[in-house]
Design a protein around this motif. Structure first.
Motif, PDB file in Angstrom:
ATOM      1  N   UNK A 168      20.362  -5.816 -26.094  1.00  0.00           N
ATOM      2  CA  UNK A 168      19.308  -5.012 -25.509  1.00  0.00           C
ATOM      3  C   UNK A 168      17.951  -5.100 -26.194  1.00  0.00           C
ATOM      4  N   UNK A 169      16.923  -5.522 -25.483  1.00  0.00           N
ATOM      5  CA  UNK A 169      15.540  -5.212 -26.111  1.00  0.00           C
ATOM      6  C   UNK A 169      15.109  -6.492 -26.680  1.00  0.00           C
ATOM      7  N   UNK A 170      16.013  -7.595 -26.546  1.00  0.00           N
ATOM      8  CA  UNK A 170      15.879  -9.209 -26.718  1.00  0.00           C
ATOM      9  C   UNK A 170      15.412 -10.022 -25.647  1.00  0.00           C
ATOM     10  N   UNK A 171      14.420 -10.813 -25.416  1.00  0.00           N
ATOM     11  CA  UNK A 171      14.244 -11.625 -24.455  1.00  0.00           C
ATOM     12  C   UNK A 171      14.147 -13.159 -24.920  1.00  0.00           C
ATOM     13  N   UNK A 172      14.392 -13.350 -26.380  1.00  0.00           N
ATOM     14  CA  UNK A 172      14.143 -14.803 -26.690  1.00  0.00           C
ATOM     15  C   UNK A 172      15.455 -15.208 -27.592  1.00  0.00           C
ATOM     16  N   UNK A 188      11.395 -17.734 -23.475  1.00  0.00           N
ATOM     17  CA  UNK A 188      12.655 -17.791 -23.855  1.00  0.00           C
ATOM     18  C   UNK A 188      13.158 -18.122 -25.339  1.00  0.00           C
ATOM     19  N   UNK A 189      12.376 -19.103 -25.668  1.00  0.00           N
ATOM     20  CA  UNK A 189      12.362 -19.776 -27.051  1.00  0.00           C
ATOM     21  C   UNK A 189      11.718 -19.095 -28.249  1.00  0.00           C
ATOM     22  N   UNK A 190      12.297 -18.562 -29.155  1.00  0.00           N
ATOM     23  CA  UNK A 190      11.639 -17.924 -30.156  1.00  0.00           C
ATOM     24  C   UNK A 190      11.273 -19.041 -31.199  1.00  0.00           C
ATOM     25  N   UNK A 191      12.348 -19.772 -31.592  1.00  0.00           N
ATOM     26  CA  UNK A 191      11.900 -20.918 -32.592  1.00  0.00           C
ATOM     27  C   UNK A 191      13.251 -22.005 -32.623  1.00  0.00           C
ATOM     28  N   UNK A 233      18.847 -12.029 -32.091  1.00  0.00           N
ATOM     29  CA  UNK A 233      18.685 -13.213 -30.920  1.00  0.00           C
ATOM     30  C   UNK A 233      20.043 -14.049 -30.583  1.00  0.00           C
ATOM     31  N   UNK A 234      20.170 -14.334 -29.337  1.00  0.00           N
ATOM     32  CA  UNK A 234      21.317 -15.439 -28.998  1.00  0.00           C
ATOM     33  C   UNK A 234      20.920 -16.561 -29.775  1.00  0.00           C
ATOM     34  N   UNK A 235      21.888 -17.541 -30.200  1.00  0.00           N
ATOM     35  CA  UNK A 235      21.748 -18.794 -30.947  1.00  0.00           C
ATOM     36  C   UNK A 235      22.226 -19.878 -30.075  1.00  0.00           C
ATOM     37  N   UNK A 236      21.512 -21.023 -29.692  1.00  0.00           N
ATOM     38  CA  UNK A 236      22.260 -22.039 -29.144  1.00  0.00           C
ATOM     39  C   UNK A 236      22.172 -22.975 -30.179  1.00  0.00           C
ATOM     40  N   UNK A 237      23.515 -23.676 -30.259  1.00  0.00           N
ATOM     41  CA  UNK A 237      23.605 -25.011 -31.218  1.00  0.00           C
ATOM     42  C   UNK A 237      23.377 -26.144 -30.415  1.00  0.00           C
TER      43      UNK A 237
END
Length: 234
Positions: A77-81, A116-119, A42-46
């Motif tokens: 691909x295949x990720x939404x969060x 969109x937020x996983x954790x 997953x993409x990571x926002x800091x």
């Protein structure tokens, strides 16, 4: 909810926000997209609230939305969060985000990006943050609130939790990892400008596809039936 989000997108137009419009909000690196992913790809926002220097609610919200849209653009691909890492180095009551800005950001997140937020990891927040958190949490729905995790470097369970989500070799030392976190605004800006081109192409292709579909429907749709002949008594 979907209708509300579509209406918000039509009014706010998040896909049309470009880096040059919000770049002044990112000078300190208070929010940036990491150059690594979590263990789930997953993409990571800091986020670094201690780097907060501006008070304009609208500009802060637009900047957050821009980074959310950019994060979505860069999902595998295949990720939404995506995952959030929040570093409290340098945070104090004098540098914190105003309550109104926090409330508006939370509303945008949970009302228009609910899945969109996983954790989100709040790493080593100071004790004084607890009072601020109680005020902010009041505006959060329970589902979003449950995704927020407090982690502390000296707690074994916190270390295990971070290791279950991130490769320690890629994780910045600010979050208990071995990598270094160095924000270069010029380099990040170049990356965002490149992504703006991708964003424009994506939305342009979506709009083009919509027009093509409309034209196609117009071509295959049967012509309207002629009105019935009026029959009058002789």
């Amino acid at each position: 909810m979907l209708e509300e989000t579509l209406k918000w997108r039509a009014t706010f137009k998040p896909e049309e926000i470009r880096w040059h419009e919000v770049a002044h909000e990112g000078v300190t690196g208070k929010i940036s997209r990491a150059n690594f992913h979590d263990r789930y790809g997953r993409t990571v926002l800091i986020m670094r609230p201690g780097m907060q220097t501006t008070k304009c609610t609208e500009d802060n919200v637009r900047y957050m939305v821009y980074l959310l849209e950019n994060g979505i653009l860069n999902l595998a691909d295949g990720q939404e969060q995506m995952s959030w890492l929040i570093d409290f180095t340098g945070w104090s009551l004098s540098t914190n985000i105003p309550i109104k800005t926090s409330r508006d950001c939370i509303n945008v997140l949970q009302n228009h990006y609910p899945q969109r937020l996983a954790i989100a990891f709040l790493y080593n927040p100071p004790r004084i943050f607890e009072a601020f958190w109680k005020a902010v949490r009041y505006f959060m729905d329970p589902i979003t609130s449950q995704k927020v995790k407090f982690v502390y470097p000296k707690k074994k369970e916190s270390l295990e939790l971070m290791q279950s989500y991130f490769d320690i070799e890629n994780l910045p030392s600010e979050f208990g990892g071995k990598a270094s976190l160095e924000y270069d605004h010029e380099e990040f800006s170049r990356s965002m400008v490149e992504d703006d081109v991708r964003t424009a192409k994506f939305w342009g292709s979506v709009e083009k596809s919509r027009h093509v579909a409309d034209d196609h429907l117009a071509q295959v749709a049967p012509p309207p039936a002629p009105p019935p002949l009026a029959i009058t008594a002789s």
